[in-house]
Scaffold this active site. Sequence first.
Site, PDB file in Angstrom:
ATOM      1  N   MET A  49      33.343 -18.483 -15.217  1.00 16.77           N
ATOM      2  CA  MET A  49      32.620 -17.820 -16.402  1.00 16.77           C
ATOM      3  C   MET A  49      33.447 -16.997 -17.240  1.00 16.77           C
ATOM      4  SD  MET A  49      29.545 -17.419 -17.331  1.00 16.77           S
ATOM      5  CE  MET A  49      28.175 -17.184 -16.343  1.00 16.77           C
ATOM      6  N   PHE A 104      46.157  12.683   8.056  1.00 15.58           N
ATOM      7  CA  PHE A 104      45.997  11.269   7.962  1.00 15.58           C
ATOM      8  C   PHE A 104      44.577  10.412   7.804  1.00 15.58           C
ATOM      9  CE2 PHE A 104      46.330   7.193  10.439  1.00 15.58           C
ATOM     10  CZ  PHE A 104      46.999   6.464   9.874  1.00 15.58           C
ATOM     11  N   GLN A 105      44.594   9.518   7.211  1.00 16.93           N
ATOM     12  CA  GLN A 105      43.410   8.917   6.814  1.00 16.93           C
ATOM     13  C   GLN A 105      42.293   9.767   6.475  1.00 16.93           C
ATOM     14  OE1 GLN A 105      42.709   6.065  10.172  1.00 16.93           O
ATOM     15  NE2 GLN A 105      43.759   4.598   8.812  1.00 16.93           N
ATOM     16  N   LYS A 144      35.316  13.490  13.604  1.00 16.29           N
ATOM     17  CA  LYS A 144      35.680  12.999  14.851  1.00 16.29           C
ATOM     18  C   LYS A 144      35.322  14.026  16.039  1.00 16.29           C
ATOM     19  CE  LYS A 144      39.476  10.894  17.609  1.00 16.29           C
ATOM     20  NZ  LYS A 144      40.672  10.183  17.572  1.00 16.29           N
ATOM     21  N   GLU A 203      36.498  -4.064   6.028  1.00 16.86           N
ATOM     22  CA  GLU A 203      35.517  -3.006   5.855  1.00 16.86           C
ATOM     23  C   GLU A 203      34.364  -3.598   4.514  1.00 16.86           C
ATOM     24  OE1 GLU A 203      38.396  -1.792   5.929  1.00 16.86           O
ATOM     25  OE2 GLU A 203      38.397  -0.668   7.674  1.00 16.86           O
TER      26      GLU A 203
END
Lengths: 181, 582
Positions: free
Chosen positions: B483, B111-112, B161, B49
Amino acid sequence: MSVTSTTSQPNYHILSVLVQNRSGVLARVAGLFARRGYNIFSLAVAPTEDDALSRITIVVDVESTPLEQIVKQLFKLIEVVKISELDPRRSVERELLLATVRATCDDRGQVVELANIFEGKILAVGADAITVSLDGHPDKLDDFEELLRGYGIVELQRTGRVALPKLDREARLRAVKGKVV
Amino acid sequence: MKMTGAQALIKALEMEGTEVMFGLPGGCILPAYDPLLDSSIRHILVRHEQGAGHMAEGYAHVTGRPGVAMVTSGPAATNMVTPLCDAYMDSIPMVCITGQVPTSAIGTDAFQECDTVGITRSVTKHNELVMSAQDLPLAIRQAFHIATTGRPGPTLIDIPKDVLQNSMEWHWPTDAEVIDSLPGYRPTMKGHPRMIKEAARLILESERPILYVGGGVLKARAAEALLELAELTNIHVVTTLMARGAFPDSHPLCLGMPGMHGTASAITAMQQSDLLVALGARFDDRITGKVSSFAQQAKIIHVDIDPAEQGKVRRPDVPIVGDCRLVIEEIVKAIRELLATGSTQADTSVWKSRISGWREQFPLSYEPSEPGEALKPQFCLEALRDSAPPDTILVSGVGQHQMWSSQYWRFDKPYTWVNSGGLGTMGFSVPAAIGAKVGRPEATVWAIDGDGCFQMTAQELVTASTERIPVKVAILNNSYLGMVRQWQEMFYEERYSEVYLSPDTPDFVKWAEAMGCVGIRVDSPEEVQPAIDRANSIDDRPVVVDFRVAASEKVFPMVPAGFGNDDLLLPPSQMARKEFLR
């Protein structure tokens, strides 16, 4: 977060922030203060005459942070509609204090007398404690709190101040005539 | 017309002009992926993502249109935090859609489930959890409006949802409805006329003026107006890391990049100026060095659309809140009026000759490698630059290779440079390059990456291969977190702590091939040009060129952190004549 008598010094500022009345707005304002390292002295939130808007009254300690930056950052929040800085000398401020004070039969009378002098109210009386309330200017609440301390404060809660700009003379006159909207 | 929330979401995205979105489906966002099958919107399926977010940024960078990303709830939303923060710091317009657990499950540690709106509150310009399907079109319109107006930035819409599944009556809010729904959001576009006059007067009066150009000029699409202002007044221009390309590097008035790794002439010209005209720049610490010693004699005109930038770091003498393009155009007009009514511009010839002296004495320079020595990264960049087709877009990660890219490339057109400036996100370049190529398919897109950066997001090259997005990646591979290594060498007595990666693991060529790309390894200077020519000739798949470069090469000039700009360190070959830099 204790409110002490230092609030009566002019090193604090009152911001009256008009926000859209939507969920999460307070979190946004509080988050902004935390994230940018600004210190909130007290905070009060309540609906206004317009259902769509709430007013957040924030007292900021600005010894460390320039007020201008706080105001500008606050105004970047999409839900903030208007910000007014209230000069303590040109605004009316009120706060409510609730305190339960240790008071046996012997000194109950003194606490009641104190409350009366300050025009406070007795809300509940127990065998060895008494609960009082006082509303008024935060400075007055500071003095009251200080005097109660001598008896032993069991619990104390203050609301944080709310404030509105003082009406100037002309506006006061108009208010008398009932023309202020 | 009745439809589901999901259909309304996709339709709203179409109505907002979305042509492409970057994303990855999952449980809670599933309903939105079904109507997507019937939509005109191209969806690019990423492998992580974070990649979707950076792709959306890269797309927005080069097109000026908002990048759109759509992912599911929980871990997908948290993976989006870095790109959101990156976009927020660099003012990139981006709209992110996240799925959320059903409204009935919110707050139950389902969940999630995560508090997406809470987590992303401080890294978005605005975000909102939409609790009713009926509210979706307005929320989407607000998200696009807020992302693309004023100071641009990322917005996020979190959709449970069941809100996607519920039915609603389609209604597309008018512009007026959108504006009325946001009473606290009224960006100031036009500068204050009195301030503009004052700015014009100061510009004509000053003897040592510099135009200090930041990313806001690009956001406001003000490159043309800037060119007009610079040429009218004959004032030199510095372009910050976020503004490279806003003014042509080939223009005689261009001094290149200022700041920590800027050119000596840009840094010193700012330092010695008596007037800094800051245009869409924010006096970042990487520009000012120690603020108290920054351009002490300079008056400041500060043009920025974000009032909070005025006086945040340096108090301006002339603050102008407004859109850079409109304000610059007004300043040009005001200057023309002053000139027409008898005012004259102060004599800047002494200043000009000092500047040209600095430019002659202190060009960017590095020591070319001796025969048999390792490749120099700057040499690779010069070769890439000189072989690049016109309008090539350069995208970089973060670190030494980013600074060399900005220094050694020649940016002559706006929107040909994409990088992560404010947040400094390692791993930005591969996905951002993919997004840029999607936005500008006709342009050659070169990602310049370090071996450290590449290993953070390289898997998106699988996305590039499968979606047929032929980006080119040049890894300046020095086997180090370069760096950090440079700082440890210079400021930690060469005590190298956790910066050495590996000389041969991973095998970048094999890895590239495994991801469906062409992989090319370059070890010696003779191999550089053939490899670049080959990479430039491939247009049907991504190419990865692994340039094995010298590990000890450092970026110069450098203003060490915490020091003032007068304390800049020049390349060793120029240090002896530093006294001429004043």
